[in-house]
Structure formats: structure tokens, C-alpha cells
Design a protein around this motif. Structure first.
Motif, PDB file in Angstrom:
ATOM      1  N   VAL A  25     -38.732 -14.647  48.235  1.00 35.89           N
ATOM      2  CA  VAL A  25     -38.124 -15.684  48.712  1.00 35.89           C
ATOM      3  C   VAL A  25     -38.255 -16.935  47.911  1.00 35.89           C
ATOM      4  O   VAL A  25     -37.587 -17.652  47.543  1.00 35.89           O
ATOM      5  CB  VAL A  25     -38.642 -15.965  50.096  1.00 35.89           C
ATOM      6  CG1 VAL A  25     -38.137 -17.565  50.721  1.00 35.89           C
ATOM      7  CG2 VAL A  25     -37.907 -15.112  51.117  1.00 35.89           C
TER       8      VAL A  25
ATOM      9  N   LEU B 246     -33.511 -23.917  52.145  1.00 39.69           N
ATOM     10  CA  LEU B 246     -34.870 -22.921  52.220  1.00 39.69           C
ATOM     11  C   LEU B 246     -35.095 -22.306  53.425  1.00 39.69           C
ATOM     12  O   LEU B 246     -35.381 -21.149  53.347  1.00 39.69           O
ATOM     13  CB  LEU B 246     -36.076 -24.308  51.694  1.00 39.69           C
ATOM     14  CG  LEU B 246     -36.366 -24.562  50.443  1.00 39.69           C
ATOM     15  CD1 LEU B 246     -37.413 -25.674  50.741  1.00 39.69           C
ATOM     16  CD2 LEU B 246     -37.098 -23.069  49.866  1.00 39.69           C
TER      17      LEU B 246
ATOM     18  N   THR C  13     -32.763 -19.555  54.469  1.00 33.80           N
ATOM     19  CA  THR C  13     -33.231 -18.382  53.910  1.00 33.80           C
ATOM     20  C   THR C  13     -34.287 -17.786  54.494  1.00 33.80           C
ATOM     21  O   THR C  13     -34.224 -16.314  54.686  1.00 33.80           O
ATOM     22  CB  THR C  13     -33.492 -18.696  52.016  1.00 33.80           C
ATOM     23  OG1 THR C  13     -32.583 -19.513  51.617  1.00 33.80           O
ATOM     24  CG2 THR C  13     -34.006 -17.600  51.495  1.00 33.80           C
TER      25      THR C  13
ATOM     26  N   LYS D 200     -39.465 -16.986  44.568  1.00 35.08           N
ATOM     27  CA  LYS D 200     -39.113 -16.810  43.438  1.00 35.08           C
ATOM     28  C   LYS D 200     -37.447 -17.284  43.363  1.00 35.08           C
ATOM     29  O   LYS D 200     -37.266 -17.851  42.507  1.00 35.08           O
ATOM     30  CB  LYS D 200     -38.992 -15.305  42.783  1.00 35.08           C
ATOM     31  CG  LYS D 200     -40.548 -15.213  42.389  1.00 35.08           C
ATOM     32  CD  LYS D 200     -40.370 -13.583  41.932  1.00 35.08           C
ATOM     33  CE  LYS D 200     -41.613 -13.128  41.441  1.00 35.08           C
ATOM     34  NZ  LYS D 200     -41.949 -11.710  41.558  1.00 35.08           N
ATOM     35  N   MET D 201     -36.609 -16.699  44.408  1.00 37.98           N
ATOM     36  CA  MET D 201     -35.444 -17.303  44.497  1.00 37.98           C
ATOM     37  C   MET D 201     -35.107 -18.662  44.608  1.00 37.98           C
ATOM     38  O   MET D 201     -34.329 -19.415  43.808  1.00 37.98           O
ATOM     39  CB  MET D 201     -34.386 -16.345  45.478  1.00 37.98           C
ATOM     40  CG  MET D 201     -33.157 -16.717  45.405  1.00 37.98           C
ATOM     41  SD  MET D 201     -31.998 -15.929  46.633  1.00 37.98           S
ATOM     42  CE  MET D 201     -32.194 -17.118  47.945  1.00 37.98           C
ATOM     43  N   ALA D 202     -36.002 -19.026  45.524  1.00 38.15           N
ATOM     44  CA  ALA D 202     -35.734 -20.688  46.312  1.00 38.15           C
ATOM     45  C   ALA D 202     -36.098 -21.543  45.042  1.00 38.15           C
ATOM     46  O   ALA D 202     -35.456 -22.637  44.749  1.00 38.15           O
ATOM     47  CB  ALA D 202     -36.337 -20.840  47.491  1.00 38.15           C
ATOM     48  N   PHE D 203     -37.314 -21.348  44.450  1.00 36.72           N
ATOM     49  CA  PHE D 203     -37.823 -22.325  43.675  1.00 36.72           C
ATOM     50  C   PHE D 203     -37.403 -22.277  42.120  1.00 36.72           C
ATOM     51  O   PHE D 203     -37.045 -23.356  41.386  1.00 36.72           O
ATOM     52  CB  PHE D 203     -39.294 -22.412  43.833  1.00 36.72           C
ATOM     53  CG  PHE D 203     -39.842 -23.018  45.013  1.00 36.72           C
ATOM     54  CD1 PHE D 203     -39.863 -24.356  45.334  1.00 36.72           C
ATOM     55  CD2 PHE D 203     -40.264 -22.149  46.175  1.00 36.72           C
ATOM     56  CE1 PHE D 203     -40.125 -24.882  46.474  1.00 36.72           C
ATOM     57  CE2 PHE D 203     -40.377 -22.732  47.332  1.00 36.72           C
ATOM     58  CZ  PHE D 203     -40.301 -24.122  47.479  1.00 36.72           C
ATOM     59  N   ASP D 204     -37.240 -21.050  41.771  1.00 39.20           N
ATOM     60  CA  ASP D 204     -36.693 -20.745  40.337  1.00 39.20           C
ATOM     61  C   ASP D 204     -35.447 -20.211  40.097  1.00 39.20           C
ATOM     62  O   ASP D 204     -35.023 -20.083  38.926  1.00 39.20           O
ATOM     63  CB  ASP D 204     -37.948 -19.883  39.429  1.00 39.20           C
ATOM     64  CG  ASP D 204     -39.196 -20.685  39.840  1.00 39.20           C
ATOM     65  OD1 ASP D 204     -39.254 -21.777  39.351  1.00 39.20           O
ATOM     66  OD2 ASP D 204     -40.356 -20.160  40.227  1.00 39.20           O
ATOM     67  N   GLY D 205     -34.874 -19.554  41.023  1.00 35.83           N
ATOM     68  CA  GLY D 205     -33.602 -19.124  40.973  1.00 35.83           C
ATOM     69  C   GLY D 205     -33.665 -17.428  40.528  1.00 35.83           C
ATOM     70  O   GLY D 205     -34.508 -17.132  40.136  1.00 35.83           O
ATOM     71  N   LEU D 206     -32.396 -16.912  40.957  1.00 41.73           N
ATOM     72  CA  LEU D 206     -32.286 -15.454  40.508  1.00 41.73           C
ATOM     73  C   LEU D 206     -32.063 -15.084  39.196  1.00 41.73           C
ATOM     74  O   LEU D 206     -32.325 -14.534  38.499  1.00 41.73           O
ATOM     75  CB  LEU D 206     -31.200 -14.943  41.360  1.00 41.73           C
ATOM     76  CG  LEU D 206     -31.399 -14.352  42.935  1.00 41.73           C
ATOM     77  CD1 LEU D 206     -30.093 -13.898  43.425  1.00 41.73           C
ATOM     78  CD2 LEU D 206     -32.440 -13.801  42.871  1.00 41.73           C
TER      79      LEU D 206
END
Lengths: 196, 196
Positions: free
Chosen positions: B186, B160, B163, B188-194
Motif C-alpha cells: 500500500v 489514501l 485504498t 509503495k503504491m500510494a507514495f511512490d506509485g506502481l
């Protein structure tokens, strides 16, 4: 190519010389390390070093190419894959983590290169080429509907490889996770998120 | 506290002196920057600098504390929140991105601190304290069932903030995304993924 041992000190071949040089570059900075420092660290004369390599810059070039060659091998194996772009992207991220774990000092040096010499500028150019491959793959995955459309692909690519590259700050092989576990953790967070 | 202007050059107060010093530390490294370099850059004498600040180390301490104070303000506002740990964790990540974007040169310097001086070691100790807060929050969120259980909480915390911290390598304010958009991306990617 092995230098003759001096006064009981072990001789060095190019490979072990390179390993010591890279450690020194990472500790003191490339600019802050002289061939004199390297010769003192190795316990051999400067001419014994020049027997293997013509210049400090050539040592830098060999070192960053070790990192870049690994990353481009992964990129090539990625391009050879069929299937959806998101799966190829995940393959690229996973492979890059494995290269980083396997060649940690070399990748560390690569990521600190600033562009003051020709060798450094060449390394930066190859890094940019790699970054473009990543961005293109993210764009393709987004066009295929597999990457969320509410993040700019260029930012997504930077965040992805920012996460991968940040591993050099704390990951130490033979302590804790295996490279495969590490690659798994990165892919899980980046593609599916930390949220349960 | 404003230094008198010399030969038509603008005077410096402590704040503008600090800004120039931090830029120099980031460009050349803290160890590689002397008070002589700073005096030349500012176009004022060393004694004019010492009028504001007793030492180079004090400039470093002021600079890294600017970054750390921002991060700890976010940490305190996070601890004051009620609700689930994962929401507090997201608040902490978002706030940290905003501090990084707002105090970019100071956070950049903080992240490069190596621990050679007392001021650097104090900064590293505060960084570790912050890291523990993050790890504890990830553990708590995992215990509440909101973070995936198949990533080690210590690794999740490092990924986390790896990033977040990687933003210093490429983010430049007033070019492209706003700090808020960046913090969104940041999280969105870190908690829910791309993955869409």
C-alpha cells in the motif's frame, strides 16, 4: 412504453423506473427492498411496474449490467490500443473512473452485490472477468519492466481497483472535482505516487 | 464474567460473544440482526446475553470502538513522532493497514456504519476526526514540499484511505500476504506509485 399518468402523478418509462429502483436498492439493500416498497415510492401500482419489467431480479440485472457494460466498453477500447501495457492499464483505470462517475448509483449497486440470486452471481462472474483483465495487464506491464517488480501483480491489481472502487464512498458529481480531475488524481497517485 | 455452560454448550465471555455478534452484523447487517438471531447463533438464551451486555447497540459500540481505538492509537503514536509530515503520514497509513488486518471484522463493521443510532453517529464522528488528522498531515506534507502539489490535499487524503479501507473487500489473514507485506505494498503504491 410510458405508463399512463395516474391522478396527476407523472408516468414512468423503464429508464426512470430503473433509476428509482437503483436508488432504493442502494439505500435499503436489494434484499431489503420489495416490489411493494418500489410501488409505494413511485406512487404507481405493482401491475404498472410489471408492465415494464417482469421481476425485481430483472431490475437488478438491468442495473448492474449498466455498470458492467460501461466497464467492458472501456476494457474493449483498452484492448484495441497498441503500445505498452502500462499505458493501456492507465487508460483502463482512467476510463473506469469516468464510468464510475457517470453511472455512480449503478456502479455502487454492482459493488455491493453479494451473490444471493442468479442475477447477482452473473454480475459477480463478469466482475471476476474484468478483474482478470486488470491482473493480466499488470503482469504484462511488469514483464515489460514498466511496473515495479517488488509488488505482486495480483495485489497491485487489487490495490488499483480498490482505490477506484473506494470513490463510491465519497465522490458526488456536481460537488467539487470534475470526473476528469478525479481520474487524473487517481492515476497520478497510483502510477507515480503522492511523493513530490 | 463467564456465562455458565448450558447443556454441554460452551459458555461465552463478553469477548467471544462480541466476536460472534460482529460476524453476524457483518453478514446480515446491523439493522437486520436481532438479539433473537444472536441468541440462536450462540445457542444461549437472550437473558444469558443480557448478563454480559445491556443491548444490541452496546455490542455495536464495543465493536466499532475496538476498530477506532486501534486507529487512534496509531494516530497518537504518529503525533508523537518528530520529523517530516510525509514520514508521519506514511507511519499512519502503515499502522492503519496493520490495525485493519489485525481487527478485520471490527474495521469492516466500522466502515459499514450508516448513522441510524446514537452509537453509529458517535462512530461516524470519530471517523471524521480521524479523517481530519489525515487531511491535516497531507496538507502539512504538501506545505513542506514533500507531496506533489497537483493533487488537492483533501482528495489525496481520501484516495489514501480509500485504498487502505478497500482492503476489507478482499484481504483475508492467513491467506497469501502477511499484514506487513500488505502495508508495504500500500505504501509503495500510494507514495511512490506502481510505475517502475
Amino acid at each position: 412504453m410510458t405508463a399512463p399518468a395516474r391522478r396527476g402523478r407523472p408516468g414512468y418509462d423503464l429508464e426512470s423506473l430503473l433509476q428509482v429502483a437503483v436508488k432504493l436498492f442502494n439505500d435499503r439493500g436489494y434484499d431489503g427492498t420489495s416490489m411493494e416498497d418500489l410501488s409505494r415510492k413511485l406512487g404507481i401500482t405493482k401491475s404498472a411496474i410489471y408492465h415494464h419489467v417482469p421481476s425485481k431480479e430483472e431490475l437488478l440485472r438491468l442495473a448492474v449490467d449498466r455498470a458492467l457494460d460501461g466497464l467492458f466498453e472501456v476494457a474493449e477500447s483498452t484492448e484495441a490500443l497498441d503500445g505498452r501495457a502500462i499505458d493501456r492499464l492507465e487508460h483502463l483505470v482512467r476510463g473506469s473512473v469516468l464510468v464510475l462517475a457517470d453511472r455512480l448509483p449503478f456502479v455502487t449497486l454492482l459493488l455491493r452485490v453479494r451473490g444471493n440470486t442468479k442475477a447477482e452471481r452473473a454480475a459477480l462472474a463478469r466482475r471476476r472477468e474484468f478483474d482478470h483483465l486488470v491482473t493480466d495487464l499488470v503482469k504484462q506491464a511488469e514483464a515489460e519492466g514498466d511496473v515495479r517488480p517488488d509488488i505482486d501483480p495480483a495485489i497491485a491489481a487489487r490495490l488499483l481497483f480498490g482505490t477506484v472502487n473506494s470513490l463510491i464512498e465519497w465522490y458526488r458529481p456536481r460537488r467539487g472535482s470534475s470526473p476528469e480531475e478525479l481520474a487524473d488524481a487517481v492515476c497520478k497517485m497510483a502510477f507515480d505516487g503522492l511523493r513530490a
